[in-house]
Design an enzyme around this catalytic site. Structure first.
Site, PDB file in Angstrom:
ATOM      1  N   ARG A   1       0.807  -1.211   0.000  1.00 63.15           N
ATOM      2  CA  ARG A   1       0.000   0.000   0.000  1.00 63.15           C
ATOM      3  C   ARG A   1       0.849   1.274   0.000  1.00 63.15           C
ATOM      4  NH1 ARG A   1      -5.188   0.408   2.279  1.00 63.15           N
ATOM      5  NH2 ARG A   1      -4.942  -1.819   2.648  1.00 63.15           N
ATOM      6  N   THR A   2       1.854   1.303   0.843  1.00 65.59           N
ATOM      7  CA  THR A   2       2.708   2.493   0.946  1.00 65.59           C
ATOM      8  C   THR A   2       3.566   2.670  -0.307  1.00 65.59           C
ATOM      9  OG1 THR A   2       2.791   2.226   3.344  1.00 65.59           O
ATOM     10  CG2 THR A   2       4.468   3.623   2.365  1.00 65.59           C
TER      11      THR A   2
ATOM     12  N   LYS B   1      23.606  -9.821   3.813  1.00 70.47           N
ATOM     13  CA  LYS B   1      25.006 -10.218   3.928  1.00 70.47           C
ATOM     14  C   LYS B   1      25.742  -9.363   4.966  1.00 70.47           C
ATOM     15  CE  LYS B   1      25.237 -11.648  -0.938  1.00 70.47           C
ATOM     16  NZ  LYS B   1      25.700 -11.167  -2.252  1.00 70.47           N
TER      17      LYS B   1
ATOM     18  N   ARG C   1      11.995   2.158   3.453  1.00 70.42           N
ATOM     19  CA  ARG C   1      11.267   1.421   4.491  1.00 70.42           C
ATOM     20  C   ARG C   1      12.232   0.436   5.129  1.00 70.42           C
ATOM     21  NH1 ARG C   1       5.643   0.899   5.858  1.00 70.42           N
ATOM     22  NH2 ARG C   1       5.222  -1.135   6.668  1.00 70.42           N
TER      23      ARG C   1
ATOM     24  N   HIS D   1       6.224   6.509  11.093  1.00 75.89           N
ATOM     25  CA  HIS D   1       5.715   6.396   9.731  1.00 75.89           C
ATOM     26  C   HIS D   1       5.125   7.779   9.433  1.00 75.89           C
ATOM     27  CE1 HIS D   1       4.213   4.906   6.106  1.00 75.89           C
ATOM     28  NE2 HIS D   1       3.444   3.929   6.504  1.00 75.89           N
TER      29      HIS D   1
END
Lengths: 308, 308, 308
Positions: free
Chosen positions: A56-57, A87, A109, A137
């Site tokens: 959605r974002t 890694k 994100r 957020h």
């Protein structure tokens, strides 16, 4: 006013900026007809770098960029699981590599609180925090706040009930910071005992003289709040919840709607489960779909501010 | 004729539409040189929303869109595992969010029969069903049918052997619906006992007066059918298959080619495993690579019909 | 000189081509200002097909293509796990399907040595090997070599220490092949006993008269090599390493820097872990971030050579 660079946390925005610059620009974005406005970010490039999926974002940011004529030159939504990150690469090195590709902006994100801030320290281009673990957020908080302004017509003087899993809910935390910038507001934190708002936010509110109360049953405050902001309660907390009341204590249903003010609004960051009963969708006070829709306009406004 | 909106199931298309509108337009799409035709869907936007990966199908749709000058404004191929869907969001809410972003079309792959129909009910923009669980995959059926028309020169009057896992094979189900729209056709369902065609399709054929037979051994019908449409047999059914004949009973190999008519064609939705023996690739009757290639033209035609 | 088609392995490039065509073109690419050069690959189309994720490599190729005005018409980074590949499709059939979509170039990352070569045999369009399992990663080797040329001013006459897991390290293998094309070079393979360079490369060097030595401790050669090319040592080999010396034997840290020549350079394909100590980042001889940055210019040069 200083030009906007990084978008990292809700606290960074002043009430003056919100009211004089941001909200008017969001309104402007809403009025751009589809297919117009392509010149606004022409030639600008975004890297959309998600450690974990948030369909959605990511959708909202990428469509916002493209609608203004910008380009998404790279997009991934499982950077954590698979890439160099797995890694053992540090966020600093990752950001350096992204910046080497000379994007104009990075939408990031991550899965760890504070990573967006560390990224911004090392980045040569603006960073938008699209969620950092249990942290913030901020673009969600901005769209939530814009929705209150748009639906109620004001933020100052309003009361809001924030319900659900307040302990882990990133959106309620960010929104509380923004709410605290307005005078004469009152916040009710409605949650099971096991999911109460954390002390950091409560201390922040105390320091800023913002009155708040904590309770377990949404029905107690439904009759007098302007905004019911509901969120998902994590399933795994169910057992603890029962001890302090059935799940319905945080549910918006017909009973709560009947108690609520005629001009109240129900918000929710979506997706919702049964903490919003099906019958609520058809009530004109249910504003969560309009709220979701505002997400794109809010992100368009931020991109325009940062990039043009 | 009514303008095409949603593409949900094979049954929705009439023979008249297929012959007078669709096939001619696919032929037209085939003739567009690479780099031309960019004006046809200029300014049009697609969201490519796949609950589960289907690289081949997503590739075909996205390239078709871009070749006609349209834009893919968002693409994901693991929406189920990761997105709001996993958090319990209904298809209705998901579609609402997608539509809020104002795409001109949504290509939707889900994992549950009937979800494309439910999506279409709630969508404000056209939906193309790119596969819904064990349900349908109508664009595959359309490209299969187009390939029969293109390779044999007609559909009416032809006989077809559909072989493999008919119980769970989405493509044979959709193709059977389309085949039933033509006169004088005959269908042979060739499968192990454990993977027989389900009653719903057989009832449909009976109601529409379409003759069909069920058998276990492809070699029995190879000498007189026009089309051998083979599909994968799921490995996990192997044990049950042995009971009713070795896997070769559904395999197209040199033995079957030797039995087959000189102007027959072998089709397969691909990818194939050993149900098509390696030697078949070089036989001119092997049409499955040409069939795969038709996928893009069929999708270009559908996009043009819906969007321009 | 013959036009470049496929990029499959480091050996395919001659010293003459590297010096007269490739390096000058990379230098040219570096000078293109952002936003310019869009006409160079206008109308050209790339399919970016990764069996497994390699965020950094995919990013570099896709941005390179877009910067020159080309289009990425399809991109996937988990083709193996999910697509037809998992259903048993051969690389030949996969390539055929990709070519049916008429891209101008395919960037292919597979998980099995030799697959890029097999793909190229069947492909009607140029293939760039973006890594094939334990095989090669030729564009990484080209950017490594370019970085030596760019940082030291020459390759002929230089000595290089390649350190870390030489047995499984794809990049050191490809770079050794390229290094062997230059006169008066000397290679030191520095690794734990359990991770020594495989015989195939050593035989190749012997046949081409390239002197090399194998040892365990980087500090032994640090004082006189021009290039320290370090790589990650797989964690799971730790136990075996201890037997032949502590991990620090392959680590670049202040001690190694103090030993090293004043005009030496430290390279690393990144991401790095603790085989490069944090203090190294700030030493001007640390060239690995500049090396990473060269990746995009090297790929732009290859794309231009192949496509325009």
């Amino acid at each position: 006013m200083e030009k906007l660079t990084h978008v990292l946390e809700a606290q960074q925005f002043s009430r003056k900026w919100l009211e004089e610059e941001f909200f008017p620009l969001v309104n402007e974005m809403k009025k751009i007809p589809k297919g117009s406005g392509k010149d606004i970010l022409e030639g600008k490039e975004m890297i959309s770098f998600f450690y974990e999926p948030s369909t959605r974002t990511r959708l909202s940011f990428e469509v916002a960029m493209r609608r203004l004529g910008g380009e998404v030159i790279f997009s991934t939504d499982h950077a954590k699981e698979f890439s160099s990150v797995a890694k053992g690469e540090t966020i600093e090195d990752t950001i350096r590599i992204l910046c080497d590709n000379e994007p104009d902006i990075i939408v990031l994100r991550t899965d760890e609180e504070g990573m967006a801030h560390r990224a911004a320290e090392f980045s040569s281009v603006p960073i938008i925090n699209a969620g950092d673990g249990a942290g913030q957020h901020p673009t969600q908080a901005l769209l939530d706040l814009y929705t209150v302004q748009d639906e109620i017509g004001r933020i100052a003087g309003t009361s809001i009930a924030m319900a659900g899993d307040l302990n882990r809910g990133r959106t309620v935390r960010s929104l509380a910071y923004l709410y605290a910038k307005y005078p004469d507001v009152k916040i009710y934190f409605v949650s099971p005992e096991a999911a109460r708002m954390r002390p950091d936010i409560k201390n922040y509110l105390k320091q800023h003289g913002v009155p708040f109360e904590e309770l377990h049953d949404l029905r107690k405050v439904a009759p007098f709040v302007d905004i019911i902001y509901n969120t998902r309660v994590q399933k795994e907390r169910g057992a603890q919840m029962v001890k302090y009341g059935p799940p319905s204590f945080c549910t918006v249903n017909q009973e709560v709607l009947d108690l609520a003010k005629k001009d109240a609004r129900v918000l929710h960051p979506l997706p919702h489960e049964d903490e919003i009963a099906p019958e609520v969708d058809n009530d004109p006070r249910a504003a969560y779909f309009r709220q979701a829709r505002n997400g794109r306009f809010v992100r368009m406004a931020l991109l325009k501010m940062i990039l043009s």
